[in-house]
Design a protein around this motif. Structure first.
Motif, mmCIF file in Angstrom:
data_model
loop_
_atom_site.group_PDB
_atom_site.id
_atom_site.type_symbol
_atom_site.label_atom_id
_atom_site.label_comp_id
_atom_site.label_asym_id
_atom_site.label_seq_id
_atom_site.Cartn_x
_atom_site.Cartn_y
_atom_site.Cartn_z
ATOM 1 N N ILE A 1 -12.432 15.081 -26.798
ATOM 2 C CA ILE A 1 -11.656 14.419 -25.533
ATOM 3 C C ILE A 1 -10.725 15.654 -25.436
ATOM 4 O O ILE A 1 -10.586 15.955 -23.937
ATOM 5 C CB ILE A 1 -10.695 13.309 -26.411
ATOM 6 N N ILE A 2 -10.223 16.600 -26.145
ATOM 7 C CA ILE A 2 -9.361 17.676 -25.899
ATOM 8 C C ILE A 2 -10.264 18.662 -24.919
ATOM 9 O O ILE A 2 -9.638 19.129 -23.718
ATOM 10 C CB ILE A 2 -8.603 18.283 -26.895
ATOM 11 N N ALA A 3 -11.203 19.008 -25.413
ATOM 12 C CA ALA A 3 -12.113 19.987 -24.826
ATOM 13 C C ALA A 3 -12.362 19.390 -23.287
ATOM 14 O O ALA A 3 -12.455 20.201 -22.371
ATOM 15 C CB ALA A 3 -13.422 20.270 -25.364
ATOM 16 N N LEU A 4 -12.684 18.157 -23.073
ATOM 17 C CA LEU A 4 -13.381 17.878 -21.755
ATOM 18 C C LEU A 4 -12.049 17.863 -20.764
ATOM 19 O O LEU A 4 -12.332 17.793 -19.769
ATOM 20 C CB LEU A 4 -13.897 16.445 -21.904
ATOM 21 N N GLN A 5 -10.758 17.220 -21.342
ATOM 22 C CA GLN A 5 -9.742 17.080 -20.569
ATOM 23 C C GLN A 5 -9.361 18.428 -19.777
ATOM 24 O O GLN A 5 -8.780 18.430 -18.735
ATOM 25 C CB GLN A 5 -8.600 16.418 -21.440
ATOM 26 N N ARG A 6 -9.612 19.631 -20.678
ATOM 27 C CA ARG A 6 -9.337 20.943 -20.056
ATOM 28 C C ARG A 6 -10.074 20.982 -18.741
ATOM 29 O O ARG A 6 -9.426 21.776 -17.977
ATOM 30 C CB ARG A 6 -9.510 21.912 -21.300
ATOM 31 N N VAL A 7 -11.281 20.716 -18.859
ATOM 32 C CA VAL A 7 -12.299 21.265 -17.681
ATOM 33 C C VAL A 7 -12.113 20.114 -16.473
ATOM 34 O O VAL A 7 -13.069 20.188 -15.518
ATOM 35 C CB VAL A 7 -13.690 21.455 -17.976
ATOM 36 N N LEU A 8 -11.739 19.087 -16.660
ATOM 37 C CA LEU A 8 -11.551 17.851 -15.920
ATOM 38 C C LEU A 8 -10.464 18.208 -14.622
ATOM 39 O O LEU A 8 -9.443 17.559 -14.782
ATOM 40 C CB LEU A 8 -11.444 16.316 -16.457
ATOM 41 N N THR A 9 -10.762 18.818 -13.709
ATOM 42 C CA THR A 9 -9.854 19.415 -12.929
ATOM 43 C C THR A 9 -10.161 18.943 -11.386
ATOM 44 O O THR A 9 -11.410 18.511 -11.095
ATOM 45 C CB THR A 9 -9.716 21.089 -12.569
ATOM 46 N N GLU A 10 -9.279 19.109 -10.376
ATOM 47 C CA GLU A 10 -9.544 18.691 -9.112
ATOM 48 C C GLU A 10 -10.378 19.676 -8.379
ATOM 49 O O GLU A 10 -11.401 19.122 -7.589
ATOM 50 C CB GLU A 10 -8.207 18.621 -8.411
ATOM 51 N N GLU A 11 -10.461 20.734 -8.796
ATOM 52 C CA GLU A 11 -11.334 21.922 -8.173
ATOM 53 C C GLU A 11 -12.719 21.742 -8.250
ATOM 54 O O GLU A 11 -13.598 21.614 -7.652
ATOM 55 C CB GLU A 11 -10.944 23.049 -8.793
ATOM 56 N N LEU A 12 -12.932 20.982 -9.624
ATOM 57 C CA LEU A 12 -14.234 20.734 -10.256
ATOM 58 C C LEU A 12 -14.841 19.294 -9.461
ATOM 59 O O LEU A 12 -15.999 19.257 -8.849
ATOM 60 C CB LEU A 12 -14.102 20.360 -11.729
ATOM 61 N N ARG A 13 -13.970 18.508 -9.120
ATOM 62 C CA ARG A 13 -14.364 17.284 -8.340
ATOM 63 C C ARG A 13 -14.658 17.671 -7.069
ATOM 64 O O ARG A 13 -15.749 17.089 -6.380
ATOM 65 C CB ARG A 13 -13.315 16.208 -8.354
ATOM 66 N N LYS A 14 -13.941 18.595 -6.331
ATOM 67 C CA LYS A 14 -14.328 18.950 -4.864
ATOM 68 C C LYS A 14 -15.566 19.818 -4.728
ATOM 69 O O LYS A 14 -16.272 19.586 -3.923
ATOM 70 C CB LYS A 14 -13.076 19.648 -4.163
ATOM 71 N N LYS A 15 -15.679 20.742 -5.530
ATOM 72 C CA LYS A 15 -16.762 21.567 -5.551
ATOM 73 C C LYS A 15 -18.260 21.054 -6.275
ATOM 74 O O LYS A 15 -19.187 21.583 -5.563
ATOM 75 C CB LYS A 15 -16.369 22.803 -6.198
ATOM 76 N N TRP A 16 -17.993 20.762 -7.281
ATOM 77 C CA TRP A 16 -19.178 20.230 -7.955
ATOM 78 C C TRP A 16 -19.054 18.868 -8.351
ATOM 79 O O TRP A 16 -18.949 18.498 -9.684
ATOM 80 C CB TRP A 16 -19.245 21.055 -9.179
ATOM 81 N N PRO A 17 -19.174 17.825 -7.598
ATOM 82 C CA PRO A 17 -19.038 16.432 -7.870
ATOM 83 C C PRO A 17 -19.855 15.917 -9.193
ATOM 84 O O PRO A 17 -19.578 15.160 -9.734
ATOM 85 C CB PRO A 17 -19.139 15.663 -6.561
ATOM 86 N N ARG A 18 -21.219 16.265 -9.108
ATOM 87 C CA ARG A 18 -21.983 15.779 -10.230
ATOM 88 C C ARG A 18 -21.520 16.317 -11.381
ATOM 89 O O ARG A 18 -21.593 15.608 -12.514
ATOM 90 C CB ARG A 18 -23.448 16.284 -9.781
ATOM 91 N N LEU A 19 -20.990 17.767 -11.620
ATOM 92 C CA LEU A 19 -20.704 18.082 -12.785
ATOM 93 C C LEU A 19 -19.265 17.290 -13.263
ATOM 94 O O LEU A 19 -19.163 16.864 -14.332
ATOM 95 C CB LEU A 19 -20.276 19.621 -12.728
ATOM 96 N N TYR A 20 -18.435 17.206 -12.197
ATOM 97 C CA TYR A 20 -17.355 16.390 -12.451
ATOM 98 C C TYR A 20 -17.485 14.878 -13.055
ATOM 99 O O TYR A 20 -17.078 14.491 -13.928
ATOM 100 C CB TYR A 20 -16.341 16.055 -11.158
ATOM 101 N N ALA A 21 -18.496 14.258 -12.530
ATOM 102 C CA ALA A 21 -18.934 12.887 -12.630
ATOM 103 C C ALA A 21 -19.363 12.473 -14.269
ATOM 104 O O ALA A 21 -19.191 11.957 -15.100
ATOM 105 C CB ALA A 21 -19.822 12.444 -11.885
ATOM 106 N N ASN A 22 -20.350 13.934 -14.767
ATOM 107 C CA ASN A 22 -20.767 14.204 -15.860
ATOM 108 C C ASN A 22 -19.504 14.334 -16.991
ATOM 109 O O ASN A 22 -19.479 13.773 -18.080
ATOM 110 C CB ASN A 22 -21.809 15.098 -16.144
ATOM 111 N N VAL A 23 -18.723 15.179 -16.687
ATOM 112 C CA VAL A 23 -17.606 15.322 -17.577
ATOM 113 C C VAL A 23 -16.614 14.366 -17.661
ATOM 114 O O VAL A 23 -16.258 13.707 -18.811
ATOM 115 C CB VAL A 23 -16.580 16.544 -17.022
ATOM 116 N N LEU A 24 -16.464 13.450 -16.540
ATOM 117 C CA LEU A 24 -15.649 12.242 -16.745
ATOM 118 C C LEU A 24 -16.180 11.099 -17.440
ATOM 119 O O LEU A 24 -15.809 10.485 -18.375
ATOM 120 C CB LEU A 24 -15.159 11.637 -15.195
ATOM 121 N N SER A 25 -17.595 10.834 -17.250
ATOM 122 C CA SER A 25 -18.316 9.781 -18.054
ATOM 123 C C SER A 25 -18.390 10.270 -19.691
ATOM 124 O O SER A 25 -18.180 9.507 -20.527
ATOM 125 C CB SER A 25 -19.704 9.573 -17.681
ATOM 126 N N ASN A 26 -18.587 11.310 -20.042
ATOM 127 C CA ASN A 26 -18.407 12.004 -21.110
ATOM 128 C C ASN A 26 -17.289 12.122 -21.976
ATOM 129 O O ASN A 26 -17.094 11.612 -23.055
ATOM 130 C CB ASN A 26 -18.904 13.382 -21.436
#
Length: 670
Positions: free
Chosen positions: A243-268
């Motif tokens: 939970i701690i590691a995933l919360q660190r990388v779940l950023t707004e920049e990730l959502r805008k630039k790489w939505p698929r990666l963002y969705a995978n991080v969010l679901s994980n």
């Protein structure tokens, strides 16, 4: 998993043909315009028809560009041309590159062919002392093995690749090899070692930054590493770390630039929180990630999200939503042919869907058995490719060195053969009569052997008829009898519940039809039980008897029994013994209660006890029935002991014991 990509090539100029490829110009074109541009270059090369270094480079360059445009057919065509031209020119530098490109084009649809070309390229790169590309071919071989389920062989190939990369500065490839090794060890359930390799891969990101590699590319690698590491934390039950590691990388920049990666991080992240019993906002996180991948049209990602969401609904005790979501996941897994997730969906559905759990259990068993069969057939194919390729290359090398000696020896051999031919011809006439006599004796012996074989075949047919009779009586007839009794009862009622019940028994008749067909197709098949579901199938068999009679059945099993350690021959016969005994109780005993108990009597001794309080019977008068005889024969096949106690009006008790580690001289019944 991070994939190791090819490097972009520079422009080439064919001075003989005045053909020029301008990379800076083509990179600014759209897909359609770029294809037209590449086609025009290809046409010019074909028109000139010159086999020199520049032309071969152009073929490889065009093959690479078509590959990036996902035109694999055209890329393969040009790669094959480049290979043919390089072999004709004995261009040892470009032959392995062409083989590599061919392997890339075939990797998705023809894994074994791709593996063959990677293997050939690997050997040639090694011969040229090009160790980075040797390691790259080992990586691609490991990649093919991994996605074909050969994790042990994959581990071997990646270990070799890392050995070649010990002094390399190809940090992308080193990162990819360590990541693939981590994924491979995860599949082999070695989570600590898998975590170590993923952390090693992540440590190379700093070296990649110092090498001026694109920041966005490094960010993608970093997110992939975090996801891989957190998957291992989840498997180890360390959800808070994940939970701690995933919360660190779940950023707004990730959502805008790489939505698929963002969705995978969010679901994980949602999955880790669910496993850690932190249910707040988890549903909205799953739905949001599902919405993102759905808009992107990535069916594989949609499948994983639906399975996670189905598991979440189950934790919230919303069985209806869980079942519906998992059914959607199962349908999607069949559509995209993802067998692993199909099995995962079926396993959960068989546990929670009370209405269709038996159907899902049988589907799970059928799919699992079919995958096991495919795995057995494919297990050694890559080892054969390695061996056969090695043999062919060794033979080619040997032949190239030995051509001169063959020419010299050929004349000598011909002379010697003529001499021996004349000698054998002189002896031939004298041996002819002796040969004819021996031939006559051999014909008589063959006739006698054929006569004996026909007798054996006739005996085998009789034995096979007996087996079919036992199988029909033990399995199919019992089920037909139960269905017939219930349908007869339901014919006198017409309310909605009874109509639904009648449909279920019609479905049961369809299953019986399938079983009869299976018996006729393959009498020798005995592994229709999956180790993990055998206890569930026994429980289903006994629980279903409540619909067939008024007898109350109790099922007690020793929890220490490890069904996975017991071979299928014991489980098949044990299932049939219980089925036959229950059929006899339903048909003859008129019992109020019946108990079925399975326990460990000693270290290697399994005991089955079936007792009822029914009418009983006289053992001296009623012991010749085919059902009782079949029970005794099945116990005999297990080298076990069979005992039955019964008296008129005092019920019946059956006791079976056998050593489930011994298989000596056993006969298999189905």
């Amino acid at each position: 998993m991070v994939f190791c990509s090819k490097k972009k090539s520079f422009s080439y100029e064919n001075k003989h043909a005045s053909v020029f490829f301008d990379s800076s110009y083509s990179d600014d074109l759209g897909i359609k315009e770029k294809k037209k541009y590449l086609d025009s270059i290809d046409n010019l090369i074909g028109y000139v028809n010159v086999n020199d270094t520049i032309t071969r480079n152009l073929h490889l360059k065009l093959a690479l560009e078509y590959y990036y445009l996902n035109d694999l057919k055209k890329s393969l065509e040009l790669s094959v041309k480049a290979l043919k031209m390089s072999k004709e020119a004995k261009d040892t530098m470009r032959v392995p590159t062409a083989l590599f490109y061919i392997g890339d084009c075939l990797r998705t649809e023809q894994k074994d062919s791709a593996y063959y070309y990677y293997l050939q390229a690997e050997k040639l790169y090694f011969k040229n002392n090009d160790y980075d590309n040797t390691a790259k071919m080992l990586f691609y071989k490991g990649y093919v093995l991994f996605y074909d389920g050969n994790y042990v062989e994959c581990e071997v190939e990646i270990s070799k690749a890392l050995g070649f990369l010990s002094n390399s500065k190809n940090y992308r490839l080193i990162y990819s090899c360590n990541t693939l090794m981590g994924n491979c060890l995860e599949k082999l359930n070695d989570y600590d070692e898998a975590l170590r390799y993923h952390q090693i891969a992540k440590s190379y990101l700093d070296l990649m930054r110092e090498s001026n590699i694109d920041k966005d590319e490094i960010n993608n690698y970093n997110i992939s590493s975090v996801i891989n590491i957190c998957n291992l934390y989840d498997l180890k039950g360390e959800y808070s770390k994940s939970i701690i590691a995933l919360q660190r990388v779940l950023t707004e920049e990730l959502r805008k630039k790489w939505p698929r990666l963002y969705a995978n991080v969010l679901s994980n992240l949602a999955f880790s929180k669910m496993k850690n019993k932190e249910y707040r906002n988890v549903q909205s996180m799953f739905l949001k990630s599902l919405s993102i991948v759905d808009s992107l049209g990535n069916k594989s990602d949609i499948l994983y999200k639906k399975i996670y969401l189905g598991e979440f609904f189950l934790t919230q005790k919303d069985t209806i939503k869980s079942v519906n979501t998992l059914k959607e996941a199962y349908d999607l897994s069949k559509e995209i042919k993802n067998n692993d997730e199909a099995l995962a969906s079926l396993k959960i559905l068989s546990a929670i869907d009370k209405k269709d759990r038996l159907m899902y259990a049988y589907s799970y068993i059928e799919l699992s058995d079919s995958l096991t069969m495919v795995e057995k057939k494919a297990h050694n194919k890559y080892a054969r490719i390695e061996y056969e390729t090695s043999v062919i290359m060794d033979e080619n090398e040997f032949l190239s060195k030995s051509n001169f000696y063959i020419v010299v020896l050929s004349v000598s051999i011909i002379i010697i053969m003529i001499f021996f031919y004349l000698l054998r011809y002189l002896k031939f006439k004298n041996r002819e009569l002796s040969f004819l006599r021996k031939q006559q004796m051999a014909d008589e012996e063959i006739y006698n052997l054929l006569t004996q074989e026909h007798k054996k075949i006739a005996l085998a047919k009789e034995e096979e008829k007996a087996e079919i009779a036992k199988e029909l009586h033990d399995g199919v007839m019992n089920r037909i009898y139960g269905v017939r009794m219930n349908l007869g009862f339901f014919n006198s009622h017409s309310d909605e519940k009874i109509i639904q019940k009648r449909k279920e028994y019609i479905y049961e008749l369809q299953n019986i039809e399938k079983e009869i067909r299976a018996i006729s197709h393959d009498l020798s098949k005995s592994s229709f039980f999956d180790d993990k579901d055998f206890n569930f199938l026994l429980l289903s068999l006994i629980q279903n008897q409540q619909n067939f009679s008024t007898t109350i059945f109790d099922y007690v099993i020793d929890s220490s029994i490890d069904w996975s350690s017991i071979q299928n021959i014991f489980k098949v016969n044990l299932y049939r013994i219980i089925q036959e005994a229950i059929f006899n109780i339903n048909k003859y005993a008129n019992a109020e209660h019946c108990s079925v108990v399975i326990r460990i009597a000693s270290n290697d001794l399994l005991e089955l006890e079936i007792s009822d309080d029914g009418e009983g019977f006289d053992l001296m008068q009623d012991k010749k029935g085919i059902g009782l005889q079949n029970l005794k024969e099945r116990v005999s096949t297990l080298n076990g002991n069979f005992n039955i106690e019964s008296k008129k009006g005092m019920g019946t008790k059956i006791n079976v014991t056998f050593n489930y580690h011994k298989q000596d001289q056993m006969v298999v019944f189905h």
